[in-house]
Write a protein that holds these residues in place. Structure first.
Motif, PDB file in Angstrom:
ATOM      1  N   GLU A 126       0.798  -1.125  -0.374  1.00  0.00           N
ATOM      2  CA  GLU A 126       0.045  -0.185   0.540  1.00  0.00           C
ATOM      3  C   GLU A 126       1.146   1.497   0.435  1.00  0.00           C
ATOM      4  N   PHE A 127       1.764   1.022   0.819  1.00  0.00           N
ATOM      5  CA  PHE A 127       2.931   2.577   0.677  1.00  0.00           C
ATOM      6  C   PHE A 127       3.154   3.316  -0.910  1.00  0.00           C
ATOM      7  N   PHE A 128       2.794   2.100  -1.612  1.00  0.00           N
ATOM      8  CA  PHE A 128       3.819   2.057  -3.446  1.00  0.00           C
ATOM      9  C   PHE A 128       2.721   2.860  -3.595  1.00  0.00           C
ATOM     10  N   ALA A 129       1.023   1.970  -3.483  1.00  0.00           N
ATOM     11  CA  ALA A 129       0.139   3.320  -4.424  1.00  0.00           C
ATOM     12  C   ALA A 129      -0.199   4.048  -3.669  1.00  0.00           C
ATOM     13  N   ASN A 130      -0.311   4.515  -2.396  1.00  0.00           N
ATOM     14  CA  ASN A 130      -0.516   5.306  -1.548  1.00  0.00           C
ATOM     15  C   ASN A 130       0.347   7.136  -1.849  1.00  0.00           C
ATOM     16  N   SER A 131       1.355   6.428  -2.022  1.00  0.00           N
ATOM     17  CA  SER A 131       2.197   7.594  -2.374  1.00  0.00           C
ATOM     18  C   SER A 131       2.003   9.289  -2.990  1.00  0.00           C
ATOM     19  N   PRO A 132       0.892   8.993  -3.904  1.00  0.00           N
ATOM     20  CA  PRO A 132       0.354  10.409  -4.208  1.00  0.00           C
ATOM     21  C   PRO A 132      -0.049  11.144  -2.987  1.00  0.00           C
ATOM     22  N   ASN A 133      -0.742  10.561  -1.317  1.00  0.00           N
ATOM     23  CA  ASN A 133      -0.686  10.950  -0.369  1.00  0.00           C
ATOM     24  C   ASN A 133       0.560  11.785  -0.582  1.00  0.00           C
ATOM     25  N   TYR A 134       1.441  11.690   0.228  1.00  0.00           N
ATOM     26  CA  TYR A 134       2.450  12.320   0.222  1.00  0.00           C
ATOM     27  C   TYR A 134       2.539  13.457  -0.281  1.00  0.00           C
ATOM     28  N   VAL A 135       2.607  13.421  -1.781  1.00  0.00           N
ATOM     29  CA  VAL A 135       2.285  15.061  -2.496  1.00  0.00           C
ATOM     30  C   VAL A 135       1.119  15.954  -1.775  1.00  0.00           C
ATOM     31  N   GLN A 136       0.358  15.574  -1.673  1.00  0.00           N
ATOM     32  CA  GLN A 136      -0.934  16.077  -1.366  1.00  0.00           C
ATOM     33  C   GLN A 136      -0.726  16.737  -0.300  1.00  0.00           C
ATOM     34  N   THR A 137       0.058  16.732   0.906  1.00  0.00           N
ATOM     35  CA  THR A 137      -0.389  16.613   2.551  1.00  0.00           C
ATOM     36  C   THR A 137       0.729  17.684   2.866  1.00  0.00           C
ATOM     37  N   LEU A 138       2.163  16.997   1.651  1.00  0.00           N
ATOM     38  CA  LEU A 138       3.772  17.894   2.272  1.00  0.00           C
ATOM     39  C   LEU A 138       3.977  18.520   1.407  1.00  0.00           C
ATOM     40  N   LEU A 139       3.067  18.804   0.073  1.00  0.00           N
ATOM     41  CA  LEU A 139       4.125  20.035  -0.653  1.00  0.00           C
ATOM     42  C   LEU A 139       3.724  20.894  -0.048  1.00  0.00           C
ATOM     43  N   GLY A 140       4.448  21.603  -0.248  1.00  0.00           N
ATOM     44  CA  GLY A 140       4.432  23.256   0.740  1.00  0.00           C
ATOM     45  C   GLY A 140       3.078  23.780  -0.064  1.00  0.00           C
ATOM     46  N   GLY A 141       2.790  25.355   0.206  1.00  0.00           N
ATOM     47  CA  GLY A 141       2.472  26.506  -0.817  1.00  0.00           C
ATOM     48  C   GLY A 141       3.115  27.059  -1.383  1.00  0.00           C
ATOM     49  N   ASP A 142       5.010  26.902  -1.403  1.00  0.00           N
ATOM     50  CA  ASP A 142       5.719  27.934  -2.457  1.00  0.00           C
ATOM     51  C   ASP A 142       6.103  26.675  -3.773  1.00  0.00           C
ATOM     52  N   GLY A 143       5.415  25.443  -3.441  1.00  0.00           N
ATOM     53  CA  GLY A 143       5.925  24.352  -4.545  1.00  0.00           C
ATOM     54  C   GLY A 143       7.453  23.711  -3.719  1.00  0.00           C
ATOM     55  N   ILE A 144       7.781  23.780  -2.925  1.00  0.00           N
ATOM     56  CA  ILE A 144       8.634  22.938  -2.253  1.00  0.00           C
ATOM     57  C   ILE A 144       8.497  21.637  -0.423  1.00  0.00           C
ATOM     58  N   TRP A 145       8.613  21.169  -0.849  1.00  0.00           N
ATOM     59  CA  TRP A 145       8.207  20.532   0.432  1.00  0.00           C
ATOM     60  C   TRP A 145       7.925  21.256   1.886  1.00  0.00           C
TER      61      TRP A 145
END
Length: 321
Positions: free
Chosen positions: A31-50
């Motif tokens: 599941e870790f691999f299939a759920n990887s989009p969640n990492y981007v959706q939550t941790l991508l900062g409002g300035d475009g970096i983490w």
């Protein structure tokens, strides 16, 4: 660390499949691999970096693994992030770039990015990563939204450095960072944006889960940090509860519900780690954070609250700040 450890497994699976013509035998089936989009959706900062909370660094790492998993799972969010991260490298300064492209991370993105085009990704306006106890609010479903907030809870199982950052949060507006987390090397409570109640700060030892809800343009993240305000010494407060509320693109409201211990002085200090120099009004009730090009206005409400500016802080050893 996620990118660092993940890269080698992806490289091995890719080499194995290309060499033998066989499948990966389930190496990438979790599941870790299939759920990887969640990492981007939550941790991508409002300035475009983490978002630089805990182990995360405000850099553009992750292009390679996002390219691989985006193609593997036919995911537009991961493809978009890989493209966005690679394009952003052109504008980064030398120090940041050295960490982002150091061998052999970024070069794999050219190998693994498939030919399927993607122009933009739709991001959720409310998302949570329970495994990292981090939640995110966006005023619109785009990376550089009018407002973006990421907040930190504390769970029964923690990963990374055990920083004393329960109830801390970061704030972005119009693509700029205004309230920051110095990250990685700076793990004490005074390095974060959170309340100190009669000298007591969170210990990051007790479970303080983060919850979220959304209705139309109103969305919120709520954290009951009371269990984590159990001090090694002193009187613990009876309640420390923080609500971050986003009213569409109009405002972000931070509601701190604090009840001090019986007989305590009731001295509550909340630090805000500002990325820019604040201009505090003469009455001490409001302040202007002057960005480039945008501004954020802070206004206090409720009991006798006064804003004071100190600094600038020298964080010393760090990745960017």
């Amino acid at each position: 660390y996620r990118s660092y450890s993940l890269l080698w497994l992806l490289a091995f699976a890719d080499a194995y499949e290309n060499t033998t013509g066989k499948t990966d035998h389930g190496l990438l089936a979790g599941e870790f691999f299939a759920n990887s989009p969640n990492y981007v959706q939550t941790l991508l900062g409002g300035d475009g970096i983490w978002v630089p909370i805990n182990d995360s660094q405000p850099q553009r790492y992750g292009a390679a693994d996002s390219a691989f998993l985006g193609a593997r799972y036919d995911n537009a969010t991961l493809r978009w992030f890989s493209d966005n991260a690679m394009a952003g490298l052109e504008t980064d300064d030398e120090d940041r770039l050295r960490n982002e492209v150091g061998p052999p991370y970024t070069i794999y993105a050219f190998l693994w990015r498939d030919e399927k085009p993607v122009h933009k990704a739709k991001l959720p306006t409310l998302s949570r990563l329970p495994s990292l106890n981090i939640g995110c609010l966006r005023s619109e479903g785009v990376a550089r939204s009018a407002w973006m907030v990421a907040a930190r809870g504390h769970g029964p199982v923690e990963v990374g450095h055990e920083q004393r950052d329960t109830a801390s949060f970061v704030l972005y507006a119009g693509g700029e960072s205004f309230l920051l987390d110095p990250g990685y090397y700076h793990g004490m409570a005074e390095d974060h944006s959170l309340p100190t109640v009669d000298g007591v700060t969170p210990q990051s030892k007790y479970e303080s889960p983060l919850t979220g809800e959304e209705q139309n343009e109103m969305r919120s993240l709520t954290l009951d940090a009371t269990p984590d305000y159990r001090p090694y010494r002193g009187q613990p407060p009876e309640r420390v509860r923080r609500n971050c509320v986003m009213a569409g693109s109009e405002a972000v409201i931070v509601l701190d519900d604090i009840v001090v211990a019986e007989g305590a002085l009731g001295n509550v200090v909340t630090r805000w780690q500002s990325a820019v120099k604040p201009e505090v009004a003469s009455d001490g009730r409001s302040a202007r954070l002057a960005g480039n090009p945008g501004d954020v206005w802070m206004q206090t409400f409720g009991p006798t609250l006064l804003i004071k500016a100190k600094g600038p802080r020298e964080f010393g050893k760090g990745w960017v700040y």
